[in-house]
Design an enzyme around this catalytic site. Sequence first.
Site, mmCIF file in Angstrom:
data_model
loop_
_atom_site.group_PDB
_atom_site.id
_atom_site.type_symbol
_atom_site.label_atom_id
_atom_site.label_comp_id
_atom_site.label_asym_id
_atom_site.label_seq_id
_atom_site.Cartn_x
_atom_site.Cartn_y
_atom_site.Cartn_z
ATOM 1 N N LYS A 19 0.849 -1.194 0.000
ATOM 2 C CA LYS A 19 0.000 0.000 0.000
ATOM 3 C C LYS A 19 0.884 1.242 0.000
ATOM 4 O O LYS A 19 1.978 1.243 0.564
ATOM 5 C CB LYS A 19 -0.948 0.009 1.203
ATOM 6 C CG LYS A 19 -0.303 0.383 2.507
ATOM 7 C CD LYS A 19 -1.353 0.825 3.509
ATOM 8 C CE LYS A 19 -0.900 2.018 4.319
ATOM 9 N NZ LYS A 19 0.355 1.866 5.041
ATOM 10 N N ASP A 41 -3.546 -1.469 9.252
ATOM 11 C CA ASP A 41 -3.590 -1.381 7.792
ATOM 12 C C ASP A 41 -4.227 -2.589 7.115
ATOM 13 O O ASP A 41 -4.404 -2.597 5.898
ATOM 14 C CB ASP A 41 -2.160 -1.248 7.234
ATOM 15 C CG ASP A 41 -1.554 0.106 7.564
ATOM 16 O OD1 ASP A 41 -2.323 1.057 7.807
ATOM 17 O OD2 ASP A 41 -0.318 0.196 7.584
HETATM 18 O O1 C5P Z 1 -1.743 -1.396 14.050
HETATM 19 P P1 C5P Z 1 -0.302 -1.703 13.845
HETATM 20 O O2 C5P Z 1 0.156 -2.852 14.699
HETATM 21 O O3 C5P Z 1 0.075 -1.869 12.422
HETATM 22 O O4 C5P Z 1 0.488 -0.428 14.336
HETATM 23 C C1 C5P Z 1 1.868 -0.471 14.617
HETATM 24 C C2 C5P Z 1 2.200 0.666 15.576
HETATM 25 O O5 C5P Z 1 2.053 1.915 14.898
HETATM 26 C C3 C5P Z 1 1.289 0.751 16.767
HETATM 27 O O6 C5P Z 1 1.785 -0.023 17.813
HETATM 28 C C4 C5P Z 1 1.313 2.224 17.092
HETATM 29 O O7 C5P Z 1 2.477 2.516 17.833
HETATM 30 C C5 C5P Z 1 1.470 2.883 15.740
HETATM 31 N N1 C5P Z 1 0.208 3.349 15.153
HETATM 32 C C6 C5P Z 1 -0.440 4.440 15.677
HETATM 33 N N2 C5P Z 1 -1.594 4.894 15.118
HETATM 34 C C7 C5P Z 1 -2.108 4.297 14.021
HETATM 35 C C8 C5P Z 1 -1.469 3.188 13.456
HETATM 36 C C9 C5P Z 1 -0.301 2.737 14.035
HETATM 37 O O8 C5P Z 1 0.020 5.008 16.679
HETATM 38 N N3 C5P Z 1 -3.230 4.763 13.485
#
Ligand code: C5P
Length: 300
Positions: free
Chosen positions: A15, A149
């Site tokens: 993406k 994502d």
């Molecule tokens: O959701 P995911 O595990 O992919 O996100 C990885 C890290 O990115 C999260 O632990 C967080 O620290 C940060 N994040 C965030 N806000 C989002 C997406 C991700 O703070 N909308």
Amino acid sequence: MSQRLGRVRATAYPKLTLSLRVTGVRDDGFHDLDALVISLGQPHDVLEAYAVPAPGGVRVEIDRDSPEHVGIPTDHTNLAFIAAEKLLVRAGRSGHGVRIVLRKRIPAGAGLGGGSADAAAALLAVRRLLEVDVDDAGLLEIAAEVGSDVTFCLRGGAAWMRGRGELIEPLEWPSGLAFLVAVPPFRLATPDVYRAWDELGGPEATRRVPAPRRIVSLLPELRNDLEPAAEALEPRLVEFRTALEAATGRPAILAGSGSAYVVPVNAARDLPQLVTDVGRRLRVPVVGTTSVTRGVRVST
Ligand code: C5P
């Protein structure tokens, strides 16, 4: 057991975040976003899911011949593993054996959502493989639990992405928009970039990059609020971006939380020459790529 042995193959597309605004910080520490995201055709991963008679549960292997296999976990931290296991549990099929083999081309720590794309591919592939009785709404629920994502990656194409990423508003979008993606020899961890953004007091993007001609009515400029945070965290990014912009003669924008940079290219026919020139000058992996209309393509 009535399980049918076989294999399902899924292509997992990366993406690209064309515009990312951070609109707030939530109580759980995640950030609220207002982002425009699209799927790119390259560099993509290929996931193969095999039904195996034993042992039960999910096993992930990385194809060691694939270009981006270094540092990809195969344990319970791999997002494809987490997604497949959640699907089996939800469907009451935890006893079934699934072997997942990943051929990695999407670099990790580049901001291209490779782990999330693999998770979305795992959900669709395993559902098909075992004819699991979970509908699309069920898959979307699992996707939102696996990562911010994964919801977008399940469908792909183009969308406004809001909330922490789980709220998707699909968009009509031209396929075949061209981009050059350049990956520096250092990578960034997404949580570190969001932490840097917090520590800097929530900066807004300082740079604006003209959007490709075909989408200016929808989005006149590309911007990324994570770019100042990523460039503060990893100062070599600025040098890399400057070199990339000099080599292409065009402005570049950080991909998601980085570390890859992306250059919009108005004419896809210019890509091959640009890729050769930039690869020669920067000596890093460079890919010419175009937008595609889905996030995962499943085949048997
Ligand atoms: O959701 P995911 O595990 O992919 O996100 C990885 C890290 O990115 C999260 O632990 C967080 O620290 C940060 N994040 C965030 N806000 C989002 C997406 C991700 O703070 N909308």
